[in-house]
Write a protein that holds these residues in place. Structure first.
Motif, PDB file in Angstrom:
ATOM      1  N   SER A 166     -22.773   6.573  54.758  1.00  0.00           N
ATOM      2  CA  SER A 166     -21.333   6.550  54.915  1.00  0.00           C
ATOM      3  C   SER A 166     -20.866   5.797  53.684  1.00  0.00           C
ATOM      4  N   VAL A 167     -21.592   5.091  52.930  1.00  0.00           N
ATOM      5  CA  VAL A 167     -21.017   4.446  51.750  1.00  0.00           C
ATOM      6  C   VAL A 167     -21.197   5.586  50.490  1.00  0.00           C
ATOM      7  N   LEU A 168     -22.745   5.863  50.219  1.00  0.00           N
ATOM      8  CA  LEU A 168     -22.924   6.703  49.287  1.00  0.00           C
ATOM      9  C   LEU A 168     -22.257   8.139  49.102  1.00  0.00           C
ATOM     10  N   ILE A 169     -22.283   8.738  50.213  1.00  0.00           N
ATOM     11  CA  ILE A 169     -22.067  10.115  50.211  1.00  0.00           C
ATOM     12  C   ILE A 169     -20.474  10.450  49.802  1.00  0.00           C
ATOM     13  N   PRO A 170     -19.555   9.798  50.394  1.00  0.00           N
ATOM     14  CA  PRO A 170     -18.173   9.823  50.047  1.00  0.00           C
ATOM     15  C   PRO A 170     -17.964   9.160  48.734  1.00  0.00           C
ATOM     16  N   PHE A 171     -18.765   8.147  48.376  1.00  0.00           N
ATOM     17  CA  PHE A 171     -18.682   7.584  47.143  1.00  0.00           C
ATOM     18  C   PHE A 171     -18.992   8.989  45.736  1.00  0.00           C
ATOM     19  N   LEU A 172     -20.011   9.429  46.277  1.00  0.00           N
ATOM     20  CA  LEU A 172     -20.222  10.576  45.179  1.00  0.00           C
ATOM     21  C   LEU A 172     -19.424  11.588  45.085  1.00  0.00           C
ATOM     22  N   LEU A 173     -18.952  12.034  46.253  1.00  0.00           N
ATOM     23  CA  LEU A 173     -18.145  13.082  46.271  1.00  0.00           C
ATOM     24  C   LEU A 173     -16.742  12.739  45.933  1.00  0.00           C
ATOM     25  N   ILE A 174     -16.223  11.653  45.849  1.00  0.00           N
ATOM     26  CA  ILE A 174     -15.039  11.197  44.987  1.00  0.00           C
ATOM     27  C   ILE A 174     -15.139  10.943  43.729  1.00  0.00           C
ATOM     28  N   VAL A 175     -16.449  10.392  43.206  1.00  0.00           N
ATOM     29  CA  VAL A 175     -16.710  10.411  41.821  1.00  0.00           C
ATOM     30  C   VAL A 175     -16.705  11.540  41.345  1.00  0.00           C
ATOM     31  N   SER A 176     -17.859  12.544  41.738  1.00  0.00           N
ATOM     32  CA  SER A 176     -17.938  13.841  41.225  1.00  0.00           C
ATOM     33  C   SER A 176     -16.699  14.692  40.970  1.00  0.00           C
ATOM     34  N   PHE A 177     -15.915  14.645  42.061  1.00  0.00           N
ATOM     35  CA  PHE A 177     -14.878  15.670  42.306  1.00  0.00           C
ATOM     36  C   PHE A 177     -13.527  15.302  42.211  1.00  0.00           C
ATOM     37  N   VAL A 178     -13.189  14.187  42.126  1.00  0.00           N
ATOM     38  CA  VAL A 178     -11.929  13.608  42.148  1.00  0.00           C
ATOM     39  C   VAL A 178     -11.685  13.284  40.780  1.00  0.00           C
ATOM     40  N   ILE A 179     -12.379  11.962  40.253  1.00  0.00           N
ATOM     41  CA  ILE A 179     -12.164  11.369  39.093  1.00  0.00           C
ATOM     42  C   ILE A 179     -13.330  11.910  38.002  1.00  0.00           C
ATOM     43  N   GLY A 180     -14.293  12.797  38.455  1.00  0.00           N
ATOM     44  CA  GLY A 180     -15.288  13.391  37.532  1.00  0.00           C
ATOM     45  C   GLY A 180     -14.909  13.853  36.179  1.00  0.00           C
ATOM     46  N   ASP A 181     -13.693  14.371  36.125  1.00  0.00           N
ATOM     47  CA  ASP A 181     -13.263  14.769  34.875  1.00  0.00           C
ATOM     48  C   ASP A 181     -12.770  13.891  33.925  1.00  0.00           C
ATOM     49  N   LEU A 182     -12.580  12.773  34.317  1.00  0.00           N
ATOM     50  CA  LEU A 182     -11.985  11.636  33.446  1.00  0.00           C
ATOM     51  C   LEU A 182     -12.854  11.240  32.515  1.00  0.00           C
ATOM     52  N   SER A 183     -13.866  11.836  31.630  1.00  0.00           N
ATOM     53  CA  SER A 183     -14.572  11.338  30.746  1.00  0.00           C
ATOM     54  C   SER A 183     -14.096  10.370  29.812  1.00  0.00           C
ATOM     55  N   GLY A 184     -14.707   9.479  29.467  1.00  0.00           N
ATOM     56  CA  GLY A 184     -14.273   8.523  28.354  1.00  0.00           C
ATOM     57  C   GLY A 184     -13.959   7.175  29.165  1.00  0.00           C
ATOM     58  N   SER A 185     -13.885   7.113  30.279  1.00  0.00           N
ATOM     59  CA  SER A 185     -13.170   6.179  31.194  1.00  0.00           C
ATOM     60  C   SER A 185     -14.257   5.410  31.820  1.00  0.00           C
ATOM     61  N   ALA A 186     -14.023   4.218  32.742  1.00  0.00           N
ATOM     62  CA  ALA A 186     -15.082   3.486  33.500  1.00  0.00           C
ATOM     63  C   ALA A 186     -15.833   4.251  34.262  1.00  0.00           C
ATOM     64  N   ALA A 187     -15.578   5.531  34.892  1.00  0.00           N
ATOM     65  CA  ALA A 187     -16.023   6.355  35.570  1.00  0.00           C
ATOM     66  C   ALA A 187     -17.337   6.781  35.191  1.00  0.00           C
ATOM     67  N   ASP A 188     -17.523   6.706  33.663  1.00  0.00           N
ATOM     68  CA  ASP A 188     -18.714   7.275  33.197  1.00  0.00           C
ATOM     69  C   ASP A 188     -19.958   6.440  33.261  1.00  0.00           C
ATOM     70  N   PHE A 189     -19.346   5.125  33.707  1.00  0.00           N
ATOM     71  CA  PHE A 189     -20.432   4.250  33.747  1.00  0.00           C
ATOM     72  C   PHE A 189     -21.186   4.086  35.516  1.00  0.00           C
ATOM     73  N   LEU A 190     -20.834   4.653  36.147  1.00  0.00           N
ATOM     74  CA  LEU A 190     -21.106   4.734  37.577  1.00  0.00           C
ATOM     75  C   LEU A 190     -22.384   5.415  37.592  1.00  0.00           C
ATOM     76  N   PRO A 191     -23.234   5.395  38.487  1.00  0.00           N
ATOM     77  CA  PRO A 191     -24.428   5.879  38.498  1.00  0.00           C
ATOM     78  C   PRO A 191     -24.516   7.523  38.785  1.00  0.00           C
ATOM     79  N   ASP A 192     -23.650   7.984  39.227  1.00  0.00           N
ATOM     80  CA  ASP A 192     -23.503   9.288  39.419  1.00  0.00           C
ATOM     81  C   ASP A 192     -23.486  10.029  38.342  1.00  0.00           C
ATOM     82  N   ARG A 193     -22.253   9.469  37.530  1.00  0.00           N
ATOM     83  CA  ARG A 193     -21.802  10.230  36.202  1.00  0.00           C
ATOM     84  C   ARG A 193     -22.686   9.760  35.084  1.00  0.00           C
ATOM     85  N   ALA A 194     -23.101   8.740  35.010  1.00  0.00           N
ATOM     86  CA  ALA A 194     -23.841   8.369  33.747  1.00  0.00           C
ATOM     87  C   ALA A 194     -25.260   9.107  33.799  1.00  0.00           C
ATOM     88  N   GLY A 195     -25.571   9.241  34.757  1.00  0.00           N
ATOM     89  CA  GLY A 195     -27.003  10.027  34.673  1.00  0.00           C
ATOM     90  C   GLY A 195     -26.825  11.470  34.503  1.00  0.00           C
TER      91      GLY A 195
END
Length: 236
Positions: A166-195
C-alpha cells in the motif's frame, strides 16, 4: 547454526510458495510484454528505454516478490518457528535477504536479455547497439533485484504485506507516471527513478547509469538495515 543451511532452508520456503514463484514469473512476463508494446510504438528518441520500458511494470512484480517473501513470516507464528531454529536473528535475516536476492537476480538477468532480444526484433534497424543493449540488460537485472530487496527491508519494518504494498505501489506509480518526466529534479534520486537511469540512452539529470544504480543500492541498504534492526529489536 552455520549460514549455508539457514540459506538452504530459506530457499526451500521460497521455491515451495506458489505466490513467490508466480511473482518471479510475472517479472519476466510483465517486463517483456510491456517493453514489446512500447517498442512497437517508439518514436526513436530513446531506443534503449523503448526496449526496457516494461521495467516500470516488472518492478511491481519484483516488489511483490520481496514483500511476500518477508511478510509471510509474520503470519501464523512462522517467524517464531524460524527464530526457534535460528536464534541468531541477524544471521536469519541475512539468509532471508540472500534467498530473495539470488532468484531475483537470476530472473532479472533472464528478463533483461529476453527483453533486449524482443526489443531489438521489434525495433529492427532503430534498435540500440549491442554494447548499449547489454548495459541495459544488466542494469535491468540489478534494478529489479534492488527493488525486491528494498521491498523486503520495508516489509520487515512494517510487518505486513498489505501495508508494504500500500506504501510502495502508489509511490512507484506516482513517481513513474506523474513526476517521472521532471528529470534533473530531486525525483531523480528516488529509488525507482535512480535505478532506471541505466535504461536510458541519454539522461539530462545529475546521475549516470551506474551512479543511479548506486543511489538505488543506498536506498536498499537503508531499508535492509532498518529491517534487520526491526527483526533484532522487536518481539517475534
Amino acid at each position: 547454526m552455520p549460514f549455508a543451511p539457514v540459506l538452504h532452508a530459506e530457499w526451500i520456503k521460497i521455491r515451495t510458495l506458489r505466490s513467490l514463484l508466480g511473482a518471479l514469473a510475472a517479472i519476466l512476463v510483465a517486463t517483456a510484454a510491456f517493453s514489446a508494446l512500447a517498442a512497437a510504438d517508439a518514436d526513436g528518441s530513446d531506443p534503449l528505454f523503448s526496449v526496457f520500458f516494461g521495467v516500470s511494470f516488472g518492478q511491481i512484480a519484483a516488489i511483490a516478490f520481496g514483500t511476500t517473501a518477508v511478510s509471510s513470516e509474520f503470519r501464523g507464528g512462522a517467524l517464531r518457528l524460524s527464530l526457534a531454529a535460528v536464534p541468531d536473528r541477524g544471521r536469519w535475516f541475512a539468509a532471508k535477504a540472500t534467498a530473495i536476492a539470488l532468484p531475483a537476480l537470476g530472473v532479472g538477468l533472464l528478463t533483461g536479455f529476453v527483453t533486449l532480444l524482443v526489443g531489438r526484433a521489434v525495433l529492427g534497424t532503430a534498435a540500440p547497439g549491442w554494447t548499449e543493449g547489454l548495459r541495459g540488460a544488466v542494469g535491468c537485472a540489478l534494478h529489479l533485484t534492488l527493488m525486491a530487496l528494498f521491498a523486503a527491508g520495508l516489509a520487515a519494518v512494517l510487518r505486513s504485506g498489505v501495508a508494504t504494498l500500500s506504501v510502495l505501489i502508489p509511490f512507484l506509480l506516482i513517481v513513474s507516471f506523474v513526476i517521472g518526466d521532471l528529470s534533473g529534479s530531486a525525483a531523480d534520486f528516488l529509488p525507482d527513478r535512480a535505478g532506471q537511469v541505466a535504461l536510458h540512452s541519454s539522461w539530462d539529470g545529475a546521475l549516470g547509469p551506474w551512479s543511479g544504480l548506486a543511489v538505488t543500492a543506498l536506498w536498499t541498504a537503508a531499508a535492509l538495515l532498518a529491517g534487520a534492526w526491526s527483526v533484532r529489536r522487536r518481539d517475534a
